[in-house]
Design a protein around this motif. Structure first.
Motif, PDB file in Angstrom:
ATOM      1  N   ASN A  61      -3.012 -15.663   0.346  1.00  0.00           N
ATOM      2  CA  ASN A  61      -3.016 -14.221   0.497  1.00  0.00           C
ATOM      3  C   ASN A  61      -1.775 -13.721   0.022  1.00  0.00           C
ATOM      4  O   ASN A  61      -0.613 -14.119   0.360  1.00  0.00           O
ATOM      5  CB  ASN A  61      -3.508 -13.672   1.741  1.00  0.00           C
ATOM      6  CG  ASN A  61      -5.015 -14.075   2.092  1.00  0.00           C
ATOM      7  OD1 ASN A  61      -5.891 -14.259   1.146  1.00  0.00           O
ATOM      8  ND2 ASN A  61      -5.285 -14.421   3.231  1.00  0.00           N
ATOM      9  N   CYS A  62      -2.067 -12.384  -0.520  1.00  0.00           N
ATOM     10  CA  CYS A  62      -0.853 -11.523  -0.704  1.00  0.00           C
ATOM     11  C   CYS A  62       0.486 -12.123  -1.516  1.00  0.00           C
ATOM     12  O   CYS A  62       1.619 -12.170  -0.782  1.00  0.00           O
ATOM     13  CB  CYS A  62      -0.431 -10.762   0.593  1.00  0.00           C
ATOM     14  SG  CYS A  62       0.630  -9.334   0.644  1.00  0.00           S
ATOM     15  N   LEU A  69      -0.087  -7.627  -6.151  1.00  0.00           N
ATOM     16  CA  LEU A  69      -0.259  -8.169  -5.002  1.00  0.00           C
ATOM     17  C   LEU A  69      -1.596  -8.907  -4.987  1.00  0.00           C
ATOM     18  O   LEU A  69      -2.712  -8.113  -4.885  1.00  0.00           O
ATOM     19  CB  LEU A  69      -0.188  -7.333  -3.548  1.00  0.00           C
ATOM     20  CG  LEU A  69       1.273  -6.932  -3.628  1.00  0.00           C
ATOM     21  CD1 LEU A  69       1.563  -5.586  -2.674  1.00  0.00           C
ATOM     22  CD2 LEU A  69       2.163  -8.047  -2.938  1.00  0.00           C
ATOM     23  N   TYR A  92      -2.778  -3.778  -0.197  1.00  0.00           N
ATOM     24  CA  TYR A  92      -1.687  -4.361   0.431  1.00  0.00           C
ATOM     25  C   TYR A  92      -0.659  -3.320   0.630  1.00  0.00           C
ATOM     26  O   TYR A  92       0.638  -3.444   1.280  1.00  0.00           O
ATOM     27  CB  TYR A  92      -1.128  -5.553  -0.415  1.00  0.00           C
ATOM     28  CG  TYR A  92      -2.160  -6.834   0.124  1.00  0.00           C
ATOM     29  CD1 TYR A  92      -2.317  -7.330   1.348  1.00  0.00           C
ATOM     30  CD2 TYR A  92      -2.646  -7.632  -0.870  1.00  0.00           C
ATOM     31  CE1 TYR A  92      -2.890  -8.439   1.812  1.00  0.00           C
ATOM     32  CE2 TYR A  92      -3.400  -8.913  -0.639  1.00  0.00           C
ATOM     33  CZ  TYR A  92      -3.480  -9.159   0.753  1.00  0.00           C
ATOM     34  OH  TYR A  92      -4.103 -10.329   1.118  1.00  0.00           O
ATOM     35  N   SER A  93      -0.598  -2.382  -0.627  1.00  0.00           N
ATOM     36  CA  SER A  93       0.479  -1.322  -0.721  1.00  0.00           C
ATOM     37  C   SER A  93       0.405  -0.477   0.730  1.00  0.00           C
ATOM     38  O   SER A  93       1.153   0.034   1.149  1.00  0.00           O
ATOM     39  CB  SER A  93       0.320  -0.368  -1.946  1.00  0.00           C
ATOM     40  OG  SER A  93       0.602  -1.423  -3.039  1.00  0.00           O
ATOM     41  N   LEU A  95      -1.017  -1.633   3.310  1.00  0.00           N
ATOM     42  CA  LEU A  95      -0.190  -2.229   4.495  1.00  0.00           C
ATOM     43  C   LEU A  95       1.041  -2.233   4.595  1.00  0.00           C
ATOM     44  O   LEU A  95       1.813  -2.256   5.718  1.00  0.00           O
ATOM     45  CB  LEU A  95      -0.915  -3.819   4.440  1.00  0.00           C
ATOM     46  CG  LEU A  95      -2.264  -4.114   4.927  1.00  0.00           C
ATOM     47  CD1 LEU A  95      -2.093  -5.948   5.006  1.00  0.00           C
ATOM     48  CD2 LEU A  95      -2.141  -3.640   6.340  1.00  0.00           C
ATOM     49  N   GLN A  96       1.689  -2.604   3.532  1.00  0.00           N
ATOM     50  CA  GLN A  96       3.346  -2.388   3.177  1.00  0.00           C
ATOM     51  C   GLN A  96       3.732  -0.879   3.816  1.00  0.00           C
ATOM     52  O   GLN A  96       4.870  -1.073   4.300  1.00  0.00           O
ATOM     53  CB  GLN A  96       3.770  -2.506   1.578  1.00  0.00           C
ATOM     54  CG  GLN A  96       5.090  -2.798   1.289  1.00  0.00           C
ATOM     55  CD  GLN A  96       5.917  -1.951   1.282  1.00  0.00           C
ATOM     56  OE1 GLN A  96       5.602  -0.685   1.165  1.00  0.00           O
ATOM     57  NE2 GLN A  96       7.312  -1.966   1.422  1.00  0.00           N
TER      58      GLN A  96
END
Lengths: 495, 160
Positions: A61-62, A69, A92-93, A95-96
């Motif tokens: 993942n990721c 991503l 994911y951005s 999450l980032q």
């Protein structure tokens, strides 16, 4: 982190590879891959791609590939291998962004904690330094102060007498600075004890006026006191601390005074039940620099800032009393120090009459008193011997080894012991207990006076509790030492 | 040409990404950007006349090494464990983390690195070296000190 897989034809790319990991087909939704090209050359991630087809780990993942991503899955069958790329960049951005905020906050707190630790460490070092520094300063200062005091009293030619007077005066100034530094260090560590007592406040202020009128006239200006009509006659306060506050502020005003008059005005702000708020205003003609008013713990780099010590001490003490201290300007631009102080006003006053104080006598002895000086510091030994021998009433003997001291008190009779707070690393209290145990019957009863650099009240109280008749703090003058010796000796025996 | 996979691990904010950027692109940014998941870069290194293709995996920072996804560590030839010498929390669990890696990836070399050596005043370097003697090398991604040497050392370790 379990990703929310958003698999749909728009974000999923299927790549079919042959046994040499060359692209057989790709739907090119995310990346363009040429048929027949090697997947290993496409991105360093695929360098060991073979491992993923063989391993249990079939999914990663990721993974960031070319700014996207991705979640990447591997599968194989008998004839070919398949890689599925799912673009979850949006998820994911987000999450980032969350991780960015969280980590920045963690790091900020960590750095803050570290800075706090460093500040605490610095404060602890500073206090330790002050303690060691003042300890080391006390013995030589005692010698300078005591010897110059003795010399001033001797028959020196006028010019020499003036020089010695200057030395004496400066050593007294140095003593005051040292005491201020120690005091401030105690206050900063909140190691302060208050001993409130009921005092006649009006009488106290009049005495204060008398003291400073004399000093001011010697310096060529005047000192006046104005007491408001509402000011209570009696208040409950630690007199020593009140002395410190007012003395420091008036000394500050004297130092920066350019005019002819310094005025101390005392008023009552308000009174509720048994509590009053008092205002002290100290005005003169002069400007107190802002560095003095703003410095909580002044640096010792210049004369002005040394003078600021007094202001800092007064400020710390007023804080203890929930009071305040600030500097304001009068109409002419001169500095006025204003201190507000809360005090208790006793409803019923019952003050014990003070016993008349007797001034210490210095008679001529027919028989010399035998005094032990138990001290391993050469400077202090020399100071005490010189002061005592000069009186011609004493025979002194010095011991720097505890064993010699114990041997002496066992076998010969003495009249008084002056003892350092430690002797060859044996603590004075321990040594006193040993004297009580091993000395002969006569010596078990003789007074023992502690000579110490200790400023800690608890420690001084311990000395007294353990049997020391008196504690003389260094730096002391010749008069202070002699007064202590005479007042503890049974004088009649020697006259 | 031989390829070697290096995985950089360590707590968040220790400068793992910055070290790789300094080594691969010779660039440094003061701005901190959190890495999530894994980011892979490569660089060729010539060591004793041999070219080695280094595949460097930059992982997401974590306080607990066991949280690093095993899939990322598959086929690793060498680890670089990075701590920030200005933040004691980032090396407080170094023994525990190294034990975990050594047990799980036996014979895989691990280089222990203290980043941000630029934060140590120059005159105190010798004194601080003793304090950080559990680390193999002190580096600075910001100033570039020892970064090349760090990758050369792990490469040497992987090749022997």
């Amino acid at each position: 982190m379990t990703p929310h897989l958003d698999i749909n034809p728009q974000n999923s790319q299927i790549i079919v590879l042959d046994e040499n990991f060359q692209v057989i087909s790709s739907n090119d939704i995310i990346f363009n891959l040429k048929e027949g090209s090697s997947i290993e050359q496409f991105h360093p991630f695929f360098t060991q791609v073979d491992l993923y087809f063989e391993s249990e780990e079939k999914k990663l993942n990721c993974v960031e590939i070319h700014d996207k991503l991705l979640d990447i899955s591997f599968s194989k069958n008998a004839s070919n291998r398949t890689i599925q790329l799912v673009d979850n960049s949006v998820f994911y951005s987000r999450l980032q962004e969350i991780a960015q905020k969280r980590n920045e906050s963690y790091i900020f707190n960590e750095v803050l904690e570290l800075k706090n630790d460093m500040l605490e460490e610095a404060a602890s070092f500073k206090n330790k330094f002050i303690s060691n520094f003042s300890h080391e300063m006390k013995s030589p200062l005692t010698l300078i102060s005591a010897f110059s005091s003795m010399l001033v009293k001797s028959d020196l030619p006028l010019e020499q007498n003036k020089l010695v007077e200057a030395i004496y005066e400066q050593s007294e100034n140095l003593k005051k600075i040292l005491e201020d530094i120690i005091e401030l260090s105690f206050l900063k560590r909140n190691q302060i004890e208050l001993n409130p007592e009921t005092i006649n406040f009006i009488e106290y202020l009049e005495n204060f006026k008398f003291k400073y009128t004399t000093k001011a006239s010697n310096l060529g200006f005047s000192f006046s006191l104005k007491i408001g009509s509402q000011v209570p006659e009696y208040i409950e306060i630690d007199k020593r601390r009140l002395d410190q506050i007012l003395t420091n502020l008036i000394e500050n005003a004297i130092y920066f005074n350019n005019g002819e008059n310094i005025v101390l005005t005392v008023k009552e702000n308000q009174r509720r039940a048994s509590k009053a708020s008092l205002r002290f205003k100290i005005s003169g003609e002069g400007v107190i620099p802002e560095t003095v008013a703003s410095n909580n713990l002044p640096e010792l780099s210049s004369d002005i800032q040394i003078k600021g010590l007094g202001f800092s001490i007064a400020k710390e003490l007023l804080d203890v009393y929930n009071g305040s201290l600030y500097i304001e300007k009068d109409e002419s631009g001169n500095s006025v120090q204003v201190a507000n102080l809360r005090v208790k006003v006793p409803l019923n006053v019952d003050i014990p009459k003070a016993a008349p104080t007797e001034s210490p006598t210095k008679p001529t002895f027919s028989e010399k008193a035998k005094i032990i000086i138990a001290e391993d510091n050469g400077i202090t030994q020399y100071t005490a011997i010189k002061v005592l021998v000069n009186e011609k009433n004493f025979n002194t003997i010095v011991f720097s080894d505890p064993r010699d001291l114990l041997n002496a008190v066992e076998n010969k009779d003495y009249d008084l012991i002056l003892m350092s707070s430690s002797l060859s690393q044996v603590d004075a209290i321990e040594l006193l207990n040993m004297i009580k145990e091993f000395a002969n019957d006569h010596n078990k009863k003789i007074p023992v006076i502690a000579l110490t650099t200790e400023s800690d009240k608890k420690r001084i109280s311990e000395f007294k509790k353990s049997g020391f008749k008196q504690v003389v703090q260094k730096p002391y003058t010749d008069d202070e030492l002699l007064e202590s010796v005479y007042s503890n000796l049974k004088i009649k025996k020697f006259i | 040409m031989v390829s070697k996979k290096i995985v950089i691990v360590g707590s968040f904010g220790v400068g793992k990404t910055s070290l790789i950027r300094r080594f691969v692109e010779d660039q440094f940014s003061e701005d901190y950007k959190v890495t999530i998941g894994v980011h892979i870069m490569k660089k060729q290194l010539n060591l004793n006349d041999n070219d080695v293709n280094l595949i460097i995996w930059d992982t997401e920072g974590t306080d607990d090494i066991e949280e690093v996804r095993p899939a990322y560590l598959l086929g690793t030839h060498g680890f670089i464990y990075v701590a920030d010498i200005s933040r004691p929390k980032t090396f407080s669990k170094v023994d525990e983390h190294l034990n975990f890696l050594q047990n799980k990836y036996q014979k895989t070399p691990i280089l222990k690195v203290g980043n941000k050596s630029d934060l140590i005043p120059k005159g105190m370097m010798a004194e601080k070296k003793d304090e950080f003697d559990f680390l193999d090398i002190l580096v600075s991604a910001k100033e570039g000190n020892n970064v090349q040497r760090m990758f050369e050392r792990i490469t040497k370790m992987m090749l022997t």
